[in-house]
Write a protein that holds these residues in place. Structure first.
Motif, PDB file in Angstrom:
ATOM      1  N   ALA A  69      -2.026  19.733   6.208  1.00 44.60           N
ATOM      2  CA  ALA A  69      -1.566  20.295   4.933  1.00 44.60           C
ATOM      3  C   ALA A  69      -2.452  19.824   3.783  1.00 44.60           C
ATOM      4  N   LEU A  70      -2.981  18.620   3.898  1.00 48.14           N
ATOM      5  CA  LEU A  70      -3.831  18.089   2.833  1.00 48.14           C
ATOM      6  C   LEU A  70      -5.278  18.570   2.962  1.00 48.14           C
ATOM      7  N   GLY A  71      -5.556  19.334   4.010  1.00 50.33           N
ATOM      8  CA  GLY A  71      -6.883  19.923   4.118  1.00 50.33           C
ATOM      9  C   GLY A  71      -7.780  19.288   5.161  1.00 50.33           C
ATOM     10  N   PHE A  72      -7.249  18.328   5.903  1.00 48.10           N
ATOM     11  CA  PHE A  72      -8.051  17.727   6.980  1.00 48.10           C
ATOM     12  C   PHE A  72      -7.989  18.619   8.214  1.00 48.10           C
ATOM     13  N   PRO A  84     -12.801   6.416   2.286  1.00 42.14           N
ATOM     14  CA  PRO A  84     -11.552   6.167   1.543  1.00 42.14           C
ATOM     15  C   PRO A  84     -10.476   5.653   2.500  1.00 42.14           C
ATOM     16  N   ARG A  90      -8.047  -1.910   5.943  1.00 43.99           N
ATOM     17  CA  ARG A  90      -8.645  -1.589   4.648  1.00 43.99           C
ATOM     18  C   ARG A  90     -10.071  -2.146   4.570  1.00 43.99           C
ATOM     19  N   ALA A  97       1.659  20.221   1.424  1.00 44.14           N
ATOM     20  CA  ALA A  97       1.782  18.986   2.220  1.00 44.14           C
ATOM     21  C   ALA A  97       3.107  18.300   1.967  1.00 44.14           C
ATOM     22  N   ARG A 121      11.860  16.775  11.732  1.00 42.53           N
ATOM     23  CA  ARG A 121      11.345  17.678  12.753  1.00 42.53           C
ATOM     24  C   ARG A 121      12.431  18.042  13.739  1.00 42.53           C
ATOM     25  N   TRP A 177       5.938  17.723   4.532  1.00 38.25           N
ATOM     26  CA  TRP A 177       5.748  16.895   5.735  1.00 38.25           C
ATOM     27  C   TRP A 177       6.898  15.954   6.018  1.00 38.25           C
ATOM     28  N   ARG A 210      -2.191  22.421  -2.925  1.00 36.52           N
ATOM     29  CA  ARG A 210      -2.341  21.829  -1.594  1.00 36.52           C
ATOM     30  C   ARG A 210      -1.309  20.715  -1.370  1.00 36.52           C
ATOM     31  N   ASP A 249       0.444  16.815  10.845  1.00 38.70           N
ATOM     32  CA  ASP A 249       0.961  17.882   9.976  1.00 38.70           C
ATOM     33  C   ASP A 249       0.605  17.615   8.520  1.00 38.70           C
ATOM     34  N   ARG A 250       0.807  16.362   8.115  1.00 36.56           N
ATOM     35  CA  ARG A 250       0.526  16.041   6.725  1.00 36.56           C
ATOM     36  C   ARG A 250      -0.969  16.171   6.451  1.00 36.56           C
ATOM     37  N   ALA A 287       1.813  14.403  15.213  1.00 35.28           N
ATOM     38  CA  ALA A 287       2.839  15.322  14.698  1.00 35.28           C
ATOM     39  C   ALA A 287       3.001  15.065  13.198  1.00 35.28           C
ATOM     40  N   TYR A 341      -6.111   4.938   2.854  1.00 37.54           N
ATOM     41  CA  TYR A 341      -4.750   5.017   2.307  1.00 37.54           C
ATOM     42  C   TYR A 341      -3.745   4.509   3.329  1.00 37.54           C
ATOM     43  N   VAL A 342      -2.642   4.017   2.811  1.00 37.63           N
ATOM     44  CA  VAL A 342      -1.515   3.671   3.675  1.00 37.63           C
ATOM     45  C   VAL A 342      -0.484   4.778   3.550  1.00 37.63           C
ATOM     46  N   TRP A 343      -0.086   5.329   4.667  1.00 36.63           N
ATOM     47  CA  TRP A 343       0.959   6.352   4.661  1.00 36.63           C
ATOM     48  C   TRP A 343       2.254   5.746   5.182  1.00 36.63           C
ATOM     49  N   ASP A 344       3.295   6.003   4.447  1.00 32.60           N
ATOM     50  CA  ASP A 344       4.603   5.470   4.816  1.00 32.60           C
ATOM     51  C   ASP A 344       5.268   6.400   5.826  1.00 32.60           C
ATOM     52  N   MET A 345       5.285   5.975   7.070  1.00 32.39           N
ATOM     53  CA  MET A 345       5.920   6.774   8.121  1.00 32.39           C
ATOM     54  C   MET A 345       7.096   6.009   8.715  1.00 32.39           C
ATOM     55  N   GLY A 389       0.788  -1.217   0.000  1.00 36.80           N
ATOM     56  CA  GLY A 389       0.000   0.000   0.000  1.00 36.80           C
ATOM     57  C   GLY A 389       0.823   1.272   0.000  1.00 36.80           C
ATOM     58  N   VAL A 390       2.142   1.123   0.105  1.00 33.25           N
ATOM     59  CA  VAL A 390       3.015   2.289   0.144  1.00 33.25           C
ATOM     60  C   VAL A 390       3.581   2.533  -1.243  1.00 33.25           C
TER      61      VAL A 390
END
Lengths: 391, 356
Positions: free
Chosen positions: B110-113, B61, B52, A384, A391, A387, A380, B106-107, B102, B63-67, A332-333
């Motif tokens: 920035a994306l409007g949430f 919706p 999911r 973003a 930090r 990000w 937008r 932040d992300r 954090a 999504y997977v966010w890579d952190m 998913g990444v």
């Protein structure tokens, strides 16, 4: 809503869907000997002939598979094994650096598990394989090459490779040449016999047929070790009960699409050019990737500097606009596109890309929907984009 | 959305409340196979699929966010560094502080949430006060107390008014397959639950002495002080029994001399706790309140004094097992849910009448 992801999957043609539902109502395993089986077999063989006729192959050369990935795996692994077994010094696999993962990962597997020595053909900034570099490789190592595989057209940036030219070089050295033409059939002229390739992959759901049905067109004299063992239904190269309804609908889609190609390509390329013009006007810093000349008619691929592709995708999705980063996901990444990297893009540009792909039902209205939101979405996503900063 | 029941129900409730909700699963492992697997987990591919599927059922919706890089730098490396410095970190707290509220926040902004919604068991109502969950056994306000006012203003915890049992029943009612998925307990980035082994692999073997806190006598050796936690009794493997035959506990860890100090239970007792990096929501800088000194730990009445750089708590009754690196969280008892006044990172626990 605007569906701009036809390169991922395109809606089934209504003729194909009708053919599917009609065939799916019939009983009969095409391998059965009774009348019901014979009726199913007849539908399969007629489908095989229809496909063969429009792509320049003999019916016996069309081997039905469960889709493009299976056909790519069968070609790369099967021909490698057969060629190596015939001559143990043929261990070299040659693949373009921009192959779809169905080829890339299969070839990589051969390298890691089967002793293959894999050479990746570099591409130019437009994503195209250079025939001279390839010819040099064949001159130097021709007798050690098990198989060459170069896609007909790239799934991400839409670049069309000079496949007949490359295949001629391979043929002269007696090296079999496979091409993944999943994105190309129905979009650009593809003729199996005239191209001189030994094997060619195509699949249903990229051209208006059902998902899960595809074919490997395999030259009659090309040895290929099976991946799937069992009933030997397809020339003893591929086993498994044939999906009669899928095959019938697939054939209708291939035939319809190839026969309508000239009109389709002209119309869709014009729409695509309009999309590119409007995107570049609305977002001047966008980079139009790929080859402007040798290109699939429905493909428009951009990098949006400073944006993450998956952020753009999320924001467009929320507006009912469906597109793709074009590159593969891992769990998913989104990964940086290996295609863009091979074209010389840096990691940031490779991650900032987005693919819009048009198809048979695309209209000007889809462009209007996209352009109504794209500038704000890019703005937008760019904000973003910061990000990732530590930090 | 971790793939567990809490975040799934939290997402569903947020959607029911009329918000425009998007599900996000965090990919935290550089190599997903190295993180824990199966029903215990929250970070595996299977968990991602569970999340999911829950998003599908809820109709949002996903999504997977890579952190992974941020998580590794801010949580995993910090975890190892803290142990190396003789402190006992709380990685879940750190993940809330540095990742969920954090990097993710932040992300998202920035994306409007507008906010990050999580399935934490804590209350955050219209008054903006962070309170304990109604389910005291599942309360997670301790690991959220590190959040600043700005972070809390962008957070929502829809589960605080429900018990875990109610959340599970609701998940089942909503047709969420994760309704009976077991709770996760362990540290998500330690696949086999073997914290000592994990630290040993990263910090190497560092043999040192185990000494008696009162006599200074050497009682044994250890392979790395990071393998010990304040208050630990088991696994000391001391060959010399205590003179009085009573069990001994880890009293302190001294990284400079690589020494683990042990002693009787009463020597664990502290009545003064000092802490640094305070997050303080009260206007008064001196309050009588209750403090909690570790996750799921007991609550002690105390008098807390706050300065910009630190916090000192004078405990009404002595507490045991106070470890540097853990958080001290101050609560004001309240019938509507104890209110978090603030928190800080413990630097030391001492005893006025100490004979050590």
């Amino acid at each position: 809503m605007a569906y701009l992801d036809h390169a991922a999957t395109t809606p089934m043609l209504s003729a194909a869907l009708d053919a599917y539902t009609a065939a799916a109502r019939e009983i009969g395993n095409p391998s059965s000997l009774h009348a019901a089986g014979r009726a199913a077999r007849r539908m399969v063989e007629e489908s095989r002939e229809r496909i063969a006729a429009v792509i320049g192959a003999r019916p016996s050369e069309v081997i039905f598979t469960g889709g493009g990935t299976e056909a790519d795996n069968l070609a790369t692994k099967g021909i490698f094994w057969a060629r190596r077994d015939a001559d143990p010094k043929r261990l070299r696999m040659v693949a373009s650096a921009v192959e779809h993962h169905a080829v890339l990962d299969a070839v990589d597997w051969l390298g890691r598990h089967e002793g293959a020595e894999v050479a990746y053909l570099p591409v130019d900034a437009a994503g195209r394989v250079d025939p001279e570099v390839f010819a040099e490789l064949v001159r130097a190592h021709g007798d050690e090459i098990a198989l060459v595989t170069v896609q007909w057209a790239n799934n991400e940036v839409g670049t069309v490779h000079p496949v007949p030219e490359l295949a001629a070089v391979a043929a002269a050295a007696g090296v079999p040449f496979h091409t993944d033409a999943v994105q190309a059939v129905g979009q650009v002229p593809v003729d199996f016999a005239a191209s001189g390739v030994a094997a060619l992959t195509l699949t249903g759901h990229k051209l208006g047929g059902p998902v899960g049905t595809g074919a490997l067109v395999l030259g009659r004299d090309v040895a290929c070790t099976p991946l799937l063992h069992g009933g030997g239904q397809e020339r003893d190269v591929r086993s498994g009960t044939l999906d009669t309804a899928g095959v019938v609908a697939f054939a209708v889609a291939v035939e319809t699409t190839v026969q309508a190609r000239l009109e389709y390509a002209g119309r869709v390329a014009k729409l695509r050019d309009e999309l590119v013009r409007r995107v570049l006007a609305a977002v001047p810093e966008a980079i139009y990737n790929g080859d402007p000349e040798h290109r699939l008619p429905g493909n428009a691929h951009f990098s949006f500097p400073g944006c993450e592709g998956d952020a753009l995708l999320l924001l467009l999705d929320a507006q009912g606009i469906y597109c793709s980063t074009g590159s593969a996901c891992s769990a998913g990444v989104a990964q940086p596109s290996h295609v863009l990297l091979a074209m010389g893009a840096d990691d940031a540009r490779a991650r900032s890309s987005l693919r819009f792909s048009l198809g048979h039902d695309s209209t000007e209205a889809d462009l209007d929907v996209l352009l109504a939101t794209l500038p704000a979405v890019v703005e937008r996503a760019r904000r973003a984009g910061a990000w990732k900063t530590p930090r | 959305m971790s793939g567990g029941v809490d975040s799934a129900v939290a997402a569903a409730r947020a959607k029911d409340a009329g918000h425009d909700v998007t599900g996000v699963h965090l990919a935290l492992a550089r190599n997903p196979q190295t993180y824990r697997t199966g029903a215990r987990g929250c970070c595996t591919l299977e968990d991602s699929r569970d999340a999911r599927r829950a998003a599908d059922v809820i109709g949002i919706p996903f999504y997977v966010w890579d952190m992974a890089d941020e998580f590794h730098a801010s949580v995993v490396d910090d975890f190892v560094d803290e142990y190396a410095a003789g402190r006992t970190p709380n990685p879940c707290l750190r993940c809330n502080e540095k990742i969920k509220f954090a990097a993710v926040l932040d992300r998202a902004v920035a994306l409007g949430f507008d906010a990050v919604v999580t399935g934490h068991h804590a209350r955050l109502g219209a008054d903006g006060l962070l309170r304990r969950s109604v389910d005291l056994a599942k309360d997670q306000s301790y690991v959220l107390a590190v959040l600043t006012r700005a972070q809390l203003d962008r957070a929502a915890f829809p589960l605080g008014d429900s018990t875990k049992e109610q959340v599970r029943l609701e998940a089942a009612d909503r047709g969420l397959a994760v309704a009976d998925k077991p709770d996760s307990h362990d540290i998500c980035f330690i696949a086999d639950g073997d914290t000592r082994g994990f630290l040993e692999k990263r910090l190497g073997s560092a043999p040192g002495d185990i000494v008696d806190g009162r006599s200074g006598e050497k009682l044994g050796t250890h392979n790395g002080a990071y393998g010990y936690t304040i208050g630990q009794r088991k696994g000391l493997n001391l060959r010399v029994p205590a003179a009085d035959g009573r069990p001994r506990y880890v009293l302190s860890i001294t990284p400079v001399t690589n020494t683990v100090t042990v002693g009787p239970r009463e020597d664990l007792e502290v009545d003064t706790v000092t802490a640094e990096r305070p997050i303080w929501h009260e206007t008064a800088d001196r309050v009588d309140c209750e403090v909690q000194l570790r996750a799921h730990g007991e609550v002690v009445p105390a008098s807390v004094t706050v300065t910009p750089s630190g916090l000192t708590a004078t405990l009404a009754t002595p507490a045991r097992g106070v470890a540097a690196g853990q958080a001290i969280v101050a609560y004001r008892p309240d019938p509507a849910g104890d209110v978090v006044l603030g928190s800080a990172t413990i630097t030391a626990g001492t005893r006025e009448s100490a004979n050590v």
